[in-house]
Scaffold this active site. Sequence first.
Site, PDB file in Angstrom:
ATOM      1  N   ALA A   1      -0.581   1.464   9.224  1.00  0.00           N
ATOM      2  CA  ALA A   1       0.527   1.128   8.329  1.00  0.00           C
ATOM      3  C   ALA A   1       1.786   0.652   9.033  1.00  0.00           C
ATOM      4  O   ALA A   1       2.506  -0.203   8.505  1.00  0.00           O
ATOM      5  CB  ALA A   1       0.862   2.328   7.448  1.00  0.00           C
TER       6      ALA A   1
ATOM      7  N   GLY B   1       5.407  -0.877   8.351  1.00  0.00           N
ATOM      8  CA  GLY B   1       5.545  -0.408   6.981  1.00  0.00           C
ATOM      9  C   GLY B   1       5.881  -1.420   5.919  1.00  0.00           C
ATOM     10  O   GLY B   1       6.061  -1.047   4.762  1.00  0.00           O
ATOM     11  N   SER B   2       5.981  -2.704   6.232  1.00  0.00           N
ATOM     12  CA  SER B   2       6.341  -3.683   5.201  1.00  0.00           C
ATOM     13  C   SER B   2       5.239  -3.805   4.146  1.00  0.00           C
ATOM     14  O   SER B   2       5.529  -3.886   2.946  1.00  0.00           O
ATOM     15  CB  SER B   2       6.605  -5.043   5.850  1.00  0.00           C
ATOM     16  OG  SER B   2       5.476  -5.478   6.586  1.00  0.00           O
ATOM     17  N   LYS B   3       3.984  -3.803   4.573  1.00  0.00           N
ATOM     18  CA  LYS B   3       2.874  -3.875   3.603  1.00  0.00           C
ATOM     19  C   LYS B   3       2.775  -2.586   2.808  1.00  0.00           C
ATOM     20  O   LYS B   3       2.447  -2.609   1.614  1.00  0.00           O
ATOM     21  CB  LYS B   3       1.556  -4.156   4.324  1.00  0.00           C
ATOM     22  CG  LYS B   3       1.523  -5.457   5.106  1.00  0.00           C
ATOM     23  CD  LYS B   3       0.180  -5.653   5.780  1.00  0.00           C
ATOM     24  CE  LYS B   3       0.190  -6.865   6.693  1.00  0.00           C
ATOM     25  NZ  LYS B   3       1.090  -6.681   7.856  1.00  0.00           N
TER      26      LYS B   3
ATOM     27  N   ASP C   1      -0.959   5.930  10.728  1.00  0.00           N
ATOM     28  CA  ASP C   1      -0.842   5.209  11.993  1.00  0.00           C
ATOM     29  C   ASP C   1      -1.218   6.156  13.119  1.00  0.00           C
ATOM     30  O   ASP C   1      -0.828   7.333  13.112  1.00  0.00           O
ATOM     31  CB  ASP C   1       0.574   4.669  12.204  1.00  0.00           C
ATOM     32  CG  ASP C   1       0.595   3.547  13.239  1.00  0.00           C
ATOM     33  OD1 ASP C   1       0.452   2.378  12.840  1.00  0.00           O
ATOM     34  OD2 ASP C   1       0.742   3.857  14.431  1.00  0.00           O
TER      35      ASP C   1
ATOM     36  N   ASP D   1      -5.312  -3.447   8.153  1.00  0.00           N
ATOM     37  CA  ASP D   1      -4.555  -4.446   8.918  1.00  0.00           C
ATOM     38  C   ASP D   1      -4.568  -3.986  10.368  1.00  0.00           C
ATOM     39  O   ASP D   1      -3.638  -3.352  10.850  1.00  0.00           O
ATOM     40  CB  ASP D   1      -3.134  -4.557   8.376  1.00  0.00           C
ATOM     41  CG  ASP D   1      -2.350  -5.676   9.028  1.00  0.00           C
ATOM     42  OD1 ASP D   1      -2.858  -6.803   9.078  1.00  0.00           O
ATOM     43  OD2 ASP D   1      -1.239  -5.410   9.517  1.00  0.00           O
TER      44      ASP D   1
ATOM     45  N   CYS E   1      -3.257 -10.722  12.474  1.00  0.00           N
ATOM     46  CA  CYS E   1      -2.347 -11.833  12.744  1.00  0.00           C
ATOM     47  C   CYS E   1      -2.813 -12.570  13.989  1.00  0.00           C
ATOM     48  O   CYS E   1      -2.007 -12.983  14.817  1.00  0.00           O
ATOM     49  CB  CYS E   1      -0.910 -11.352  12.881  1.00  0.00           C
ATOM     50  SG  CYS E   1      -0.679 -10.030  14.075  1.00  0.00           S
TER      51      CYS E   1
END
Length: 820
Positions: free
Chosen positions: A230, A233-235, A259, A302, A355
Amino acid sequence: MGRWSRKRKAKEKAEKAAKHKKGNSPNKKREGVYHFNVSKNIRMQIYYALQGLHDFKREEGGGVGFVPCTTPEQKENERQLFMSYLRTILPASFRVGIDSHPLFRKKFILEMEEHAGQPLQIQIAKNKIPLLYSVNNDADKTPSPGTHDDTEEYITKTVPPVQTIPYVPHAYQLCIDRRTIRKNPSLTAFHDWIKIKTDAGFVTRQETVSMIPPVVLDAKPHHKILDMCAAPGSKTCQLLEIVSSTSDTEPRGYVVANDSDAKRAYMLVHQLRRMNSPAVFVTSVDARFYPGSEIFDRVLADVPCSGDGTVRKNPGIWRFWNHNNSLSLHRLQLSIAVRGAGLLKRGGTMVYSTCAMNPIENEAVVAELLRQCPDLKLIDVRPKMKEMAARPGMTHWKVFAGEKRDKNHEKKNNAKMQKRRREWEEKKKVKSEEGEDAEKSKEDKDGSNGENEKMDTDECNNDAEEAEGTDKVKEEKAPENGKEDDFPSSWDAETLLAHANKLGLTLFDKYEDVPEITRSRIRPSCFPPTPKEISQMKLDRCMRVLPHDMDTGAFFVAAFRKDDGKKGKKKKDKKKKMKEEAVNDEETSTNDKAKDEKGDNNDADDIKPPPRNNKGGDAGNSDFMPTPPDIFEPLIPFYGLSPKFPKKQIMVRACGENKILYFLTKSITTDLIEDQELQKHVTVINSGVKLLQRNSDHCEVNYRVNQEGIHLLVPYMTKRVITATMEDFEKCLVIGENIKIDSFTNKEYSAKVQEMSPGSFVVALEGCEKDWKKKMMLVMWRCRSDTVNCMVGKVEMEGMRSKLKAIRESVNDDTMDESK
């Protein structure tokens, strides 16, 4: 000694000043200036050209679809466009929270339109590198660093207004980067506005492509969601907004944010605190070993990645890019994805994202995940995101190996090193076979032996350094970083492969061709699927985003749906099989680590699961437990808590002090703490919101109301809640401390406060006392004197003022409409 110290300090100060003066020379890096000393990496360019990254182009007519490149010229044009965008700075983007009240959200959008809804005039110094120039801009696109004069000449540039992101609700992207917004004087008002709104939780600054996975996940307010990796933390904030966008008093769903790094998890807590939502459960554990089976409706993986898709905001990747990083991360990413599939409920959705642009981290992981989890199917989400330009996933890719591992092995096993190692072993053997001498001389003998061994070791190390130094010279001569070579003019496959071999890239067509020494890094799952598997897997449903597609960073997203089949024997057998595979993976990981113990071991995933942190003295990692009943005894009559007050959801940390009472949602308390007993297997960082906090001032009770959870406590309070007019409410915000009770305009309000005993109470804005979602409530403190204090932080006060302004303008608009 003191005089010598003063002389030394004076000398160090002079050297530091000289160094600082030298650092301000024209050729040195200066603060406030972006320097792109390395803007290409030929190995990176050839690697991705061979992977087929430039084999598709945007369809003509401005559509979002893609068509194959049919000629080398089209591929070269695509590559040039790709590289031109990589050399520009990433534009800033942000979202307005969907959990905000519609009235406030409408007002924030109007304010944003005032600041950035029109073309912006910004001042840029000509002698500094521009922070962002759009590729389509008529001005200088990528000026060279050059020299920096002290006399600055400014030019005025017009940048386009803010643009909406059509596939993300209430999201916007600017044509300038974050640094320009922060440093440019003409954007000071806009920077101050967005900073206040971000701190208050109304706006989230987030990269555009980072907003895609939560949208693809298609989460609903009642869903139980897991974010496996996580931080920062934006998502997670984006998912928490979806869960919190409900009309119920408390959310039914929740988000588990995990995390593996506890420090990053604490940063995550700081990010989520802006949301003031009780529907989050923050944990810290290696995602590969997250406990449970088929718990969550939605899972977001992610995963950690090489991050070469972020080169626009991390220019250092140009210099340090190496495809070996992707090979090292492949197994870790696959393990996290497999564990996420096991935690996903049947009929649920899982999203895998990175990414990175490397197919070893993307399609290779997806293909192996589909092999190991046959009940997962790739789903195509493009119909739901029609305006997003996303390329299809790759079905074929190439697997390369570098020279680093082989060279390190050769350095430590060359003939000279082996000879020295044998001599060293023989000396040790001779010393051990010597008879027992007199005990009096034993210490001296051991000392001399130790010195000899140290000398032998030093000689051995010196030989190794000499061997390594020779190899380093050879490496420096090779055009490994692209400084001595350029991209070939021909797109012929043989020409590209020849350049790849020259740069140290070795191609392997199948796993059997991989040398034994390299197999610990290159796994069978790294290779592309067979033609039969390609037709079954449908990897083209994956989505790839490149920088020049939508002026963003690069990103990869894949969405899976788990079959909702019958839950019987097959399910139990599958669980057993997954456990066996997990045990086998751990054994294989241990064996591989033992094999590579003497070599260059860069397999980041070859680690054991970390032990659970259970230090009771730190409230940040202690378990949540029910609040002792004796704490509620004085609180219920003082605040008039109703019989419906959920005592079971009020938790304290198991550190023994009970300073803070937390409010956790019913679903978190029941599912995670009671049923799953998750706290026994993971380190709990934080959850819920602060409802009551211990106070030291003179009062009938020891706990006061906390502003963070005020909207969850007020519905159950029948005492010490007062409604205030807009004028009196604003006075509490503006003055803050030592407000005279008789200074309020509403005498009825003043009389109610006067009658109260010292302690905490709540002031609700008139007309919003029953609308908890607006959160127009303040925690106040009735002092022993005839004064009151506002117990709200500075950041929260700014947010309250913004909402109060929106309400006032809404009332004025309604009044004008009625008059018409």
